[in-house]
Design a protein around this motif. Structure first.
Motif, short mmCIF file in Angstrom:
data_model
loop_
_atom_site.label_atom_id
_atom_site.label_comp_id
_atom_site.label_asym_id
_atom_site.label_seq_id
_atom_site.Cartn_x
_atom_site.Cartn_y
_atom_site.Cartn_z
N SER A 21 -5.49 -84.97 14.63
CA SER A 21 -5.55 -85.03 13.17
C SER A 21 -4.59 -84.02 12.54
CB SER A 21 -6.97 -84.78 12.68
OG SER A 21 -7.41 -83.47 13.02
N PHE A 22 -4.08 -83.09 13.36
CA PHE A 22 -3.02 -82.18 12.89
C PHE A 22 -1.86 -82.97 12.29
CE2 PHE A 22 1.27 -80.89 14.10
CZ PHE A 22 1.43 -79.74 13.35
N ILE A 23 -1.53 -84.10 12.92
CA ILE A 23 -0.33 -84.87 12.51
C ILE A 23 -0.45 -85.39 11.08
CG2 ILE A 23 1.13 -86.86 13.05
CD1 ILE A 23 0.26 -86.49 16.01
N PRO A 24 -1.54 -86.10 10.72
CA PRO A 24 -1.63 -86.58 9.33
C PRO A 24 -2.10 -85.53 8.32
CG PRO A 24 -3.51 -87.37 10.59
CD PRO A 24 -2.62 -86.67 11.56
N LEU A 25 -2.87 -84.53 8.76
CA LEU A 25 -3.49 -83.61 7.80
C LEU A 25 -2.65 -82.37 7.51
CD1 LEU A 25 -7.24 -83.80 8.89
CD2 LEU A 25 -6.01 -85.16 7.20
N ILE A 26 -1.96 -81.86 8.50
CA ILE A 26 -1.05 -80.72 8.27
C ILE A 26 0.39 -81.18 8.44
CG2 ILE A 26 -0.34 -78.43 9.11
CD1 ILE A 26 -3.24 -77.84 9.72
N GLY A 27 0.69 -81.78 9.56
CA GLY A 27 1.96 -82.48 9.72
C GLY A 27 3.10 -81.65 10.28
N TYR A 28 4.02 -82.38 10.94
CA TYR A 28 5.21 -81.73 11.49
C TYR A 28 6.03 -81.09 10.38
CZ TYR A 28 4.14 -84.87 15.40
OH TYR A 28 3.51 -85.54 16.42
N HIS A 29 6.07 -81.77 9.24
CA HIS A 29 6.87 -81.30 8.10
C HIS A 29 6.49 -79.88 7.68
CE1 HIS A 29 7.32 -80.89 3.65
NE2 HIS A 29 8.54 -81.31 3.92
N THR A 30 5.19 -79.57 7.71
CA THR A 30 4.72 -78.23 7.31
C THR A 30 5.26 -77.17 8.25
OG1 THR A 30 2.68 -79.22 6.47
CG2 THR A 30 2.66 -76.84 6.84
N LEU A 31 5.24 -77.44 9.55
CA LEU A 31 5.72 -76.45 10.52
C LEU A 31 7.23 -76.28 10.47
CD1 LEU A 31 3.61 -76.96 13.79
CD2 LEU A 31 3.15 -75.52 11.81
N THR A 32 7.97 -77.41 10.42
CA THR A 32 9.43 -77.31 10.45
C THR A 32 9.98 -76.67 9.18
OG1 THR A 32 9.60 -79.59 9.58
CG2 THR A 32 9.68 -79.29 11.98
N LYS A 33 9.34 -76.93 8.06
CA LYS A 33 9.79 -76.32 6.80
C LYS A 33 9.58 -74.81 6.82
CE LYS A 33 9.68 -77.22 1.84
NZ LYS A 33 9.04 -77.99 0.75
N LEU A 34 8.52 -74.38 7.48
CA LEU A 34 8.19 -72.96 7.55
C LEU A 34 8.95 -72.25 8.65
CD1 LEU A 34 6.35 -70.57 6.63
CD2 LEU A 34 4.67 -71.40 8.28
N ASN A 35 9.07 -72.90 9.82
CA ASN A 35 9.57 -72.20 11.00
C ASN A 35 10.77 -72.85 11.67
OD1 ASN A 35 9.10 -69.83 12.49
ND2 ASN A 35 8.11 -70.95 14.14
N LYS A 36 11.33 -73.87 11.03
CA LYS A 36 12.56 -74.53 11.51
C LYS A 36 12.43 -74.95 12.98
CE LYS A 36 15.21 -71.98 8.08
NZ LYS A 36 16.32 -71.04 7.82
N THR A 37 13.49 -74.77 13.77
CA THR A 37 13.46 -75.22 15.16
C THR A 37 12.51 -74.39 16.02
OG1 THR A 37 15.43 -73.88 15.58
CG2 THR A 37 15.77 -76.22 15.15
N THR A 38 12.14 -73.21 15.55
CA THR A 38 11.21 -72.37 16.30
C THR A 38 9.79 -72.94 16.26
OG1 THR A 38 12.56 -70.54 15.44
CG2 THR A 38 10.67 -69.93 16.73
N SER A 39 9.62 -74.05 15.56
CA SER A 39 8.32 -74.73 15.51
C SER A 39 7.82 -75.10 16.90
CB SER A 39 8.40 -75.99 14.64
OG SER A 39 8.79 -75.67 13.32
N PHE A 40 8.76 -75.34 17.83
CA PHE A 40 8.36 -75.62 19.21
C PHE A 40 7.51 -74.49 19.76
CE2 PHE A 40 12.61 -77.74 18.96
CZ PHE A 40 12.13 -79.04 18.99
N LEU A 41 7.98 -73.27 19.51
CA LEU A 41 7.26 -72.09 19.99
C LEU A 41 5.91 -71.97 19.28
CD1 LEU A 41 7.41 -69.61 21.83
CD2 LEU A 41 8.53 -68.37 19.96
N SER A 42 5.86 -72.34 18.01
CA SER A 42 4.61 -72.28 17.24
C SER A 42 3.55 -73.18 17.84
CB SER A 42 4.86 -72.69 15.79
OG SER A 42 5.84 -71.88 15.19
N ILE A 43 3.95 -74.36 18.29
CA ILE A 43 3.01 -75.30 18.91
C ILE A 43 2.40 -74.68 20.17
CG2 ILE A 43 2.81 -77.53 20.09
CD1 ILE A 43 3.10 -77.91 17.15
#
Length: 361
Positions: A21-43
């Motif tokens: 439910s992360f995908i529809p409720l928070i979304g990839y867009h939220t992470l990439t906008k905040l952390n750019k390509t480092t979003s991989f590490l965030s996951i």
């Protein structure tokens, strides 16, 4: 709920869908906008946070195994149980309004553009009402069936996107600050709090555990598998679109699906692939409504024979209010934090109780 057994595999699959439910409720867009390509590490860091959280609250799962998490709240907080259950109900209502609105808008924009939002909402909620009238083991068997469809669609879409992947778009890997990395990791972690809470409504005794499996172990496996698929999806999004385009679109995965075609025969299949996103929200909403119903029954001491009336009223109220109110994402995140506080307080109280008992002995 009937006293039937749910297999460990079915329980793991339900956990998988709820965590997604992360995908529809928070979304990839939220992470990439905040952390750019480092979003991989965030996951990956967020996954570690979730694992640690499961370790912290494992005593909740093992406490009073024949009780639901709401019954455990009543036992642990006898003086304030009504207040906490009321808070849980308000949180569930907030979460449901947010998730329902997201799902209905998604379906309307990408799949059923000519259908009124109210009609989509009514269809979804009536389907959930029908499912909740069945036994819980029937619902878990349904998740097992949809799981195989989900994996097939995932593999099909990944295969179709293979020719568009350009790993050069992933560079630079560590382009964001440590503060943004930690914040985005916490966002991913927070997305798992309510799903884990929702799973607590299924008593431990209703799950047919094998000797080598525990509830904690199953949850950890579900977290790993969900994180793996989310990680692969995020890698595909950024390596195909680039970080700039990934930041622009609210649902960047849907932009990818529009690119897929096989031998110029199968084209415009994004509406079919979007079925996976619907499943991620559907089971989340279904379980949240069930928890809300159980919470309201306990608050108002509603008799068992009137449960269907209570459930029908909840569905009707959600049908009306979800079309009138729009819940912001921040309020959903606050709701998740409140559930986190409740669960940590329960875990701490159990730990203190065990420690005090040990000292007495």
């Amino acid at each position: 709920m009937k006293n039937t057994k749910i297999t460990t595999f079915q329980y793991c699959i339900m956990a998988f869908f709820l965590l997604n439910s992360f995908i529809p409720l928070i979304g990839y867009h939220t992470l990439t906008k905040l952390n750019k390509t480092t979003s991989f590490l965030s996951i990956l860091i967020g996954c570690l946070f979730i694992m640690m959280f499961i370790q912290l609250v494992k005593n909740i799962f093992s406490f009073q195994k024949n009780k639901t998490i709401l019954q455990k709240i009543e036992i642990l907080f006898p003086k304030s149980k009504k207040l906490i259950l009321l808070l849980c109900s308000m949180i569930m209502i907030t979460v449901l309004l947010y998730s329902l609105n997201n799902l209905v808008v998604f379906i309307n924009y990408y799949i059923l553009k000519d259908i009124n939002l109210i009609m989509i909402t009514a269809s979804l909620l009536l389907t959930i009402l029908y499912c909740l009238n069945k036994s819980m083991d029937s619902i878990f068997r349904l998740t097992e069936i949809f799981f195989y469809i989900y994996i097939f669609i995932f593999l099909f879409s990944f295969l179709g996107m293979g020719k568009f992947i350009n790993l050069y778009n992933v560079k630079p890997l560590l382009s964001s600050s440590l503060e943004n990395t930690i914040l985005s990791s916490l966002l991913y972690f927070i997305s798992a709090i309510i799903p884990i809470f929702l799973l607590g409504i299924i008593p431990h005794s209703h799950i047919n555990f094998t000797p080598d499996k525990t509830q904690q172990h199953i949850l950890q496996n579900a977290v790993k598998f969900s994180t793996l698929l989310i990680f692969i999806n995020l890698l595909t999004i950024i390596s195909t679109l680039g970080i700039q385009l990934a930041n622009i679109y609210q649902n960047p995965d849907m932009i990818l699906y529009k690119k897929i075609s096989f031998l110029n025969i199968l084209e415009r299949i994004e509406t079919t692939i979007a079925f996976n996103n619907i499943l991620n929200s559907f089971f989340f909403i279904l379980m949240a409504i069930y928890v809300l119903k159980e919470s309201i029954i306990k608050i108002f001491n509603i008799k068992k024979e009137k449960e269907i009336i209570s459930l029908s009223l909840i569905i009707l109220i959600l049908m009306i209010t979800s079309t009138l109110l729009t819940i912001p994402k921040n309020l959903y995140l606050i709701s998740s934090v409140l559930i986190l506080i409740i669960m940590l307080t329960m875990s701490f109280k159990l730990f203190i109780g065990k420690y005090s008992q040990h000292e007495t002995n």
